[in-house]
Design an enzyme around this catalytic site. Structure first.
Site, mmCIF file in Angstrom:
data_model
loop_
_atom_site.group_PDB
_atom_site.id
_atom_site.type_symbol
_atom_site.label_atom_id
_atom_site.label_comp_id
_atom_site.label_asym_id
_atom_site.label_seq_id
_atom_site.Cartn_x
_atom_site.Cartn_y
_atom_site.Cartn_z
ATOM 1 N N GLU A 99 -11.991 -36.649 11.805
ATOM 2 C CA GLU A 99 -13.306 -36.049 11.532
ATOM 3 C C GLU A 99 -14.047 -35.759 12.837
ATOM 4 O O GLU A 99 -14.813 -34.797 12.930
ATOM 5 C CB GLU A 99 -14.124 -36.973 10.608
ATOM 6 C CG GLU A 99 -13.577 -36.922 9.182
ATOM 7 C CD GLU A 99 -13.785 -38.191 8.382
ATOM 8 O OE1 GLU A 99 -14.624 -39.028 8.763
ATOM 9 O OE2 GLU A 99 -13.079 -38.349 7.354
ATOM 10 N N LYS A 151 -17.602 -45.002 7.776
ATOM 11 C CA LYS A 151 -18.073 -43.636 8.069
ATOM 12 C C LYS A 151 -19.595 -43.577 7.974
ATOM 13 O O LYS A 151 -20.258 -44.558 8.293
ATOM 14 C CB LYS A 151 -17.381 -42.623 7.136
ATOM 15 C CG LYS A 151 -15.847 -42.766 7.201
ATOM 16 C CD LYS A 151 -15.106 -41.640 6.552
ATOM 17 C CE LYS A 151 -13.604 -41.904 6.649
ATOM 18 N NZ LYS A 151 -12.795 -40.840 6.079
ATOM 19 N N HIS A 186 -10.783 -40.085 15.678
ATOM 20 C CA HIS A 186 -10.644 -39.875 14.230
ATOM 21 C C HIS A 186 -10.606 -38.378 13.939
ATOM 22 O O HIS A 186 -11.289 -37.594 14.609
ATOM 23 C CB HIS A 186 -11.812 -40.539 13.488
ATOM 24 C CG HIS A 186 -11.599 -40.584 12.012
ATOM 25 N ND1 HIS A 186 -11.825 -39.497 11.206
ATOM 26 C CD2 HIS A 186 -11.123 -41.559 11.211
ATOM 27 C CE1 HIS A 186 -11.511 -39.813 9.953
ATOM 28 N NE2 HIS A 186 -11.084 -41.063 9.929
ATOM 29 N N GLU A 216 -2.892 -41.281 10.689
ATOM 30 C CA GLU A 216 -3.677 -40.794 9.565
ATOM 31 C C GLU A 216 -3.393 -39.312 9.332
ATOM 32 O O GLU A 216 -4.009 -38.451 9.988
ATOM 33 C CB GLU A 216 -5.176 -40.968 9.842
ATOM 34 C CG GLU A 216 -5.609 -42.401 10.013
ATOM 35 C CD GLU A 216 -7.073 -42.597 9.611
ATOM 36 O OE1 GLU A 216 -7.331 -43.412 8.728
ATOM 37 O OE2 GLU A 216 -7.939 -41.898 10.160
ATOM 38 N N SER A 265 -6.329 -42.469 2.128
ATOM 39 C CA SER A 265 -6.310 -42.782 0.689
ATOM 40 C C SER A 265 -5.602 -44.087 0.349
ATOM 41 O O SER A 265 -4.924 -44.186 -0.677
ATOM 42 C CB SER A 265 -5.726 -41.607 -0.101
ATOM 43 O OG SER A 265 -6.557 -40.462 0.037
ATOM 44 N N GLY A 313 -9.295 -39.101 2.361
ATOM 45 C CA GLY A 313 -10.320 -38.821 1.360
ATOM 46 C C GLY A 313 -9.865 -37.919 0.223
ATOM 47 O O GLY A 313 -10.697 -37.399 -0.519
ATOM 48 N N ASN A 320 -13.324 -48.402 7.749
ATOM 49 C CA ASN A 320 -14.134 -47.376 8.406
ATOM 50 C C ASN A 320 -15.169 -46.895 7.395
ATOM 51 O O ASN A 320 -14.850 -46.119 6.500
ATOM 52 C CB ASN A 320 -13.201 -46.223 8.840
ATOM 53 C CG ASN A 320 -13.961 -45.035 9.394
ATOM 54 O OD1 ASN A 320 -15.168 -45.110 9.636
ATOM 55 N ND2 ASN A 320 -13.258 -43.931 9.591
HETATM 56 P P1 PGA Z 1 -9.822 -42.643 3.303
HETATM 57 O O1 PGA Z 1 -10.185 -42.468 4.852
HETATM 58 O O2 PGA Z 1 -9.297 -44.051 3.131
HETATM 59 O O3 PGA Z 1 -11.112 -42.426 2.572
HETATM 60 O O4 PGA Z 1 -8.784 -41.633 2.968
HETATM 61 C C1 PGA Z 1 -9.380 -43.023 5.854
HETATM 62 C C2 PGA Z 1 -9.976 -42.740 7.201
HETATM 63 O O5 PGA Z 1 -10.536 -41.658 7.395
HETATM 64 O O6 PGA Z 1 -9.894 -43.575 8.119
#
Ligand code: PGA
Length: 252
Positions: A96, A11, A94, A166, A211, A172, A9
């Site tokens: 976010e 983003k 997601h 997740e 992460s 992140g 992803n």
């Molecule tokens: P990350 O994000 O690997 O940077 O923690 C995962 C995601 O949001 O799908």
């Protein structure tokens, strides 16, 4: 057995030309990978470019979001009709999107059903926040998001859905769930899927996300109910993403 699936992803990162370069690096580095499904999810504006970069390879393409309506007065949105034939997968729900764009379970459910109607495979993201985790509400949150997100979905359709567990506190932050916790949650999700869809649940893929890096992927991905990863930050660096994909071991 379930085909393991690792999705990147990206983003809101990479210009179109940077996206092309990253895709080409991944094509080269992942040429020998046959047994793991690998999905690249660049921003909308780079979808066609990345699609041409990965043409005639095993790599698949995914979008990061979409609207639930086919067309209309929704300025700035992209519809399932536009994505059908362009991408294989679409990330939906997601955290976010939930957090910054106010998406609720009902809207996410409409998107999931629209994706399925158009032949797209949804990657439905669910996960608890730190506060919910600390209050001991993790399973309740997962159950609510899962069942609401999949409302009205038939067992046949469910077979085409990927679930991404997740935990929001792990995204992140550099603080991934432990392999044991990831397994525990993914097994819980599978039990819920099994209660809802019966034997189809055994064939559904459940990813862990939050992460994931080249350093922790092998242990997390070796867990019996973890069928792959949804990778954010580490998917932006070719070497790191390749290391994650290569750390997938066959579970046959
Ligand atoms: P990350 O994000 O690997 O940077 O923690 C995962 C995601 O949001 O799908």
């Amino acid at each position: 057995m379930r085909t393991q699936i690792v999705a990147g992803n990206w983003k809101m990162n990479k210009t179109v030309s940077e996206a092309y370069d990253l895709a080409i690096e991944l094509v080269t580095g992942l040429r020998a990978v046959r047994e793991t499904e690998v999905v690249l999810c660049p921003p909308f504006v780079s979808l066609t470019t990345v699609k041409s970069a990965i043409a005639n390879t095993m790599l698949k393409l995914g979008a990061q979001n979409m609207h639930d309506q086919d067309k209309g007065a929704f300025t700035g949105e992209v519809s399932p009709l536009m994505l059908a034939g362009l991408v294989d997968y679409v990330i939906l729900g997601h955290s976010e999107r939930r957090q910054h764009f106010g998406e609720d379970d009902a809207f996410i459910n409409r998107k999931v059903r629209a994706a399925l109607r158009h032949g797209l495979r949804p990657i439905l993201c669910i996960g608890e926040t730190l506060a919910q985790n600390e209050r001991g509400e993790t399973e309740a949150v997962l159950s609510t998001q899962l069942h609401a997100g999949l409302a009205g979905v038939t067992p046949d359709e469910a077979a085409r859905v990927v679930i991404a567990y997740e935990p929001v506190w792990a995204i992140g932050t550099g603080r991934a769930a432990t392999a044991a916790d990831a397994q525990d949650r993914c097994a819980y999700i599978r039990a819920q899927l099994s209660a809802r869809f019966g034997e189809v649940a055994a064939a559904m893929r459940i990813q862990y996300g939050g992460s994931v890096t080249g350093a922790n992927a092998a242990e997390i991905l070796a867990q019996p109910d973890v069928d792959g990863a949804l990778v954010g930050g580490a998917s932006l660096k070719a070497e790191e993403f390749i290391a994650i994909v290569r750390s997938v071991k066959s579970k046959l």
